[in-house]
Design a protein around this motif. Structure first.
Motif, PDB file in Angstrom:
ATOM      1  N   LEU A 169     -56.720  -3.848  20.598  1.00 32.53           N
ATOM      2  CA  LEU A 169     -57.030  -3.125  19.370  1.00 32.53           C
ATOM      3  C   LEU A 169     -58.492  -2.707  19.370  1.00 32.53           C
ATOM      4  N   HIS A 170     -58.704  -1.399  19.161  1.00 31.26           N
ATOM      5  CA  HIS A 170     -60.042  -0.830  19.011  1.00 31.26           C
ATOM      6  C   HIS A 170     -60.104  -0.121  17.664  1.00 31.26           C
ATOM      7  N   VAL A 171     -61.211  -0.310  16.956  1.00 35.40           N
ATOM      8  CA  VAL A 171     -61.432   0.371  15.684  1.00 35.40           C
ATOM      9  C   VAL A 171     -62.807   1.026  15.745  1.00 35.40           C
ATOM     10  N   ARG A 172     -62.828   2.337  15.531  1.00 30.92           N
ATOM     11  CA  ARG A 172     -64.064   3.117  15.581  1.00 30.92           C
ATOM     12  C   ARG A 172     -64.817   2.874  16.885  1.00 30.92           C
TER      13      ARG A 172
ATOM     14  N   THR B  64     -59.718 -15.910  11.812  1.00 25.24           N
ATOM     15  CA  THR B  64     -60.512 -15.472  12.960  1.00 25.24           C
ATOM     16  C   THR B  64     -61.712 -14.686  12.446  1.00 25.24           C
ATOM     17  N   ALA B  65     -62.595 -14.281  13.346  1.00 26.76           N
ATOM     18  CA  ALA B  65     -63.765 -13.488  12.950  1.00 26.76           C
ATOM     19  C   ALA B  65     -63.364 -12.120  12.410  1.00 26.76           C
ATOM     20  N   TRP B  66     -62.229 -11.585  12.876  1.00 25.84           N
ATOM     21  CA  TRP B  66     -61.802 -10.242  12.471  1.00 25.84           C
ATOM     22  C   TRP B  66     -60.731 -10.255  11.382  1.00 25.84           C
ATOM     23  N   GLY B  67     -60.199 -11.413  11.012  1.00 22.47           N
ATOM     24  CA  GLY B  67     -59.146 -11.483   9.996  1.00 22.47           C
ATOM     25  C   GLY B  67     -58.340 -12.757  10.149  1.00 22.47           C
ATOM     26  N   SER B  68     -57.021 -12.624  10.350  1.00 22.31           N
ATOM     27  CA  SER B  68     -56.174 -13.802  10.528  1.00 22.31           C
ATOM     28  C   SER B  68     -54.846 -13.423  11.176  1.00 22.31           C
ATOM     29  N   TRP B  69     -54.110 -14.447  11.602  1.00 21.74           N
ATOM     30  CA  TRP B  69     -52.764 -14.245  12.116  1.00 21.74           C
ATOM     31  C   TRP B  69     -51.906 -15.417  11.631  1.00 21.74           C
TER      32      TRP B  69
ATOM     33  N   LYS C 114     -56.853   1.853   3.851  1.00 21.92           N
ATOM     34  CA  LYS C 114     -57.997   2.228   4.680  1.00 21.92           C
ATOM     35  C   LYS C 114     -58.982   1.090   4.892  1.00 21.92           C
ATOM     36  N   LYS C 115     -58.478  -0.183   4.808  1.00 18.13           N
ATOM     37  CA  LYS C 115     -59.368  -1.333   5.021  1.00 18.13           C
ATOM     38  C   LYS C 115     -58.695  -2.532   5.691  1.00 18.13           C
ATOM     39  N   LEU C 116     -57.377  -2.448   5.946  1.00 16.46           N
ATOM     40  CA  LEU C 116     -56.665  -3.558   6.571  1.00 16.46           C
ATOM     41  C   LEU C 116     -55.629  -3.027   7.552  1.00 16.46           C
ATOM     42  N   ILE C 117     -55.683  -3.528   8.786  1.00 15.70           N
ATOM     43  CA  ILE C 117     -54.653  -3.204   9.776  1.00 15.70           C
ATOM     44  C   ILE C 117     -53.703  -4.394   9.827  1.00 15.70           C
ATOM     45  N   ARG C 118     -52.408  -4.111   9.683  1.00 13.59           N
ATOM     46  CA  ARG C 118     -51.388  -5.152   9.784  1.00 13.59           C
ATOM     47  C   ARG C 118     -50.509  -4.842  10.992  1.00 13.59           C
ATOM     48  N   ILE C 119     -50.454  -5.784  11.922  1.00 11.43           N
ATOM     49  CA  ILE C 119     -49.646  -5.648  13.130  1.00 11.43           C
ATOM     50  C   ILE C 119     -48.518  -6.665  13.043  1.00 11.43           C
ATOM     51  N   VAL C 120     -47.298  -6.213  13.331  1.00 10.19           N
ATOM     52  CA  VAL C 120     -46.133  -7.105  13.322  1.00 10.19           C
ATOM     53  C   VAL C 120     -45.529  -7.110  14.720  1.00 10.19           C
ATOM     54  N   LEU C 121     -45.459  -8.296  15.313  1.00 15.30           N
ATOM     55  CA  LEU C 121     -44.861  -8.494  16.630  1.00 15.30           C
ATOM     56  C   LEU C 121     -43.556  -9.259  16.460  1.00 15.30           C
ATOM     57  N   ILE C 122     -42.528  -8.887  17.198  1.00 10.56           N
ATOM     58  CA  ILE C 122     -41.239  -9.569  17.158  1.00 10.56           C
ATOM     59  C   ILE C 122     -41.165 -10.497  18.368  1.00 10.56           C
ATOM     60  N   LYS C 123     -41.017 -11.801  18.119  1.00  6.68           N
ATOM     61  CA  LYS C 123     -40.925 -12.778  19.200  1.00  6.68           C
ATOM     62  C   LYS C 123     -39.615 -12.595  19.970  1.00  6.68           C
ATOM     63  N   THR C 124     -39.651 -12.806  21.282  1.00  9.65           N
ATOM     64  CA  THR C 124     -38.406 -12.800  22.055  1.00  9.65           C
ATOM     65  C   THR C 124     -37.683 -14.137  21.903  1.00  9.65           C
ATOM     66  N   ASN C 125     -38.424 -15.243  21.816  1.00  9.31           N
ATOM     67  CA  ASN C 125     -37.851 -16.564  21.584  1.00  9.31           C
ATOM     68  C   ASN C 125     -37.994 -16.859  20.098  1.00  9.31           C
TER      69      ASN C 125
ATOM     70  N   ILE D 191     -50.457 -10.073  12.332  1.00  8.60           N
ATOM     71  CA  ILE D 191     -51.893 -10.034  12.574  1.00  8.60           C
ATOM     72  C   ILE D 191     -52.502  -9.145  11.494  1.00  8.60           C
ATOM     73  N   GLU D 192     -53.501  -9.666  10.791  1.00  9.74           N
ATOM     74  CA  GLU D 192     -54.183  -8.890   9.757  1.00  9.74           C
ATOM     75  C   GLU D 192     -55.647  -8.758  10.144  1.00  9.74           C
ATOM     76  N   VAL D 193     -56.099  -7.521  10.305  1.00  9.33           N
ATOM     77  CA  VAL D 193     -57.454  -7.239  10.770  1.00  9.33           C
ATOM     78  C   VAL D 193     -58.202  -6.490   9.682  1.00  9.33           C
ATOM     79  N   ASP D 194     -59.305  -7.086   9.224  1.00  5.22           N
ATOM     80  CA  ASP D 194     -60.160  -6.424   8.242  1.00  5.22           C
ATOM     81  C   ASP D 194     -60.994  -5.363   8.960  1.00  5.22           C
ATOM     82  N   VAL D 195     -60.974  -4.143   8.430  1.00  4.32           N
ATOM     83  CA  VAL D 195     -61.739  -3.042   9.019  1.00  4.32           C
ATOM     84  C   VAL D 195     -62.643  -2.446   7.948  1.00  4.32           C
ATOM     85  N   PRO D 196     -63.673  -1.706   8.351  1.00  3.63           N
ATOM     86  CA  PRO D 196     -64.573  -1.121   7.360  1.00  3.63           C
ATOM     87  C   PRO D 196     -63.808  -0.218   6.378  1.00  3.63           C
ATOM     88  N   PRO D 197     -64.118  -0.312   5.082  1.00  2.00           N
ATOM     89  CA  PRO D 197     -63.468   0.562   4.104  1.00  2.00           C
ATOM     90  C   PRO D 197     -63.629   2.027   4.499  1.00  2.00           C
ATOM     91  N   GLY D 198     -62.569   2.789   4.319  1.00  2.00           N
ATOM     92  CA  GLY D 198     -62.596   4.201   4.662  1.00  2.00           C
ATOM     93  C   GLY D 198     -62.137   4.505   6.076  1.00  2.00           C
TER      94      GLY D 198
END
Length: 157
Positions: free
Chosen positions: A54-57, A16-21, A82-93, A30-37
């Motif tokens: 998700l909001h960053v800065r 995606t434009a912000w990273g990948s899933w 300080k440069k990557l947000i990792r989100i983990v979601l647990i599927k119900t199915n 979900i992996e979101v690239d964010v500005p270093p620092g």
């Protein structure tokens, strides 16, 4: 086997434009690239069973209804180096046939080739769980793998 199936076989990311899933039978990552620092105080992440935001800065990265339902209170997010947000979601199915076509309804859809590869991987993961003595991490699959592959549950043992 002590190493998880996805660690041995690799992941099939949807860029995606912000990273990948990417996904397994049980989870969506979900992996979101964010500005270093970036600091954790600059991250606002709201996760529900069917919604995510998700909001960053102060800038919205994404917001919407998830493609499938999740266990909202088991979701986590971390800020790594300080440069990557990792989100983990647990599927119900948690069936092999539950291959998400997109992260959000109508947004961040996997292209047909990536979708096909994701479904193949989930089917192989299902085979691995059903046959723990075998290693399917390097296997190829063709034929009837959509919807989680063939159903052998009616066969006599």
């Amino acid at each position: 086997m002590s190493v998880h199936f996805e660690e041995r076989s690799g992941v099939i990311p949807c860029k995606t434009a912000w990273g990948s899933w990417y996904q397994t039978m049980e989870e969506v990552f979900i992996e979101v690239d964010v500005p270093p620092g970036t600091s954790a105080k600059e991250v606002k992440c709201n996760i529900g069973s069917k919604q995510i935001e998700l909001h960053v800065r102060g800038q919205q990265m994404f917001k919407g209804k998830l493609f499938g339902s999740t266990v909202g209170d088991e979701a986590t997010w971390t800020l790594e180096d300080k440069k990557l947000i990792r989100i983990v979601l647990i599927k119900t199915n948690r069936e092999a046939g539950n291959c998400w076509q997109s992260l959000l309804e109508g947004e961040y859809a996997a292209d047909p080739w990536v979708q096909d590869q994701m479904q193949r991987k989930l089917t192989l993961e299902r085979f691995q769980r059903e046959n723990p003595g075998f290693d399917f991490s390097g296997a190829e699959i063709s034929g009837n793998f959509h919807g989680g592959g063939p159903d052998f549950s009616s066969l006599q043992k």
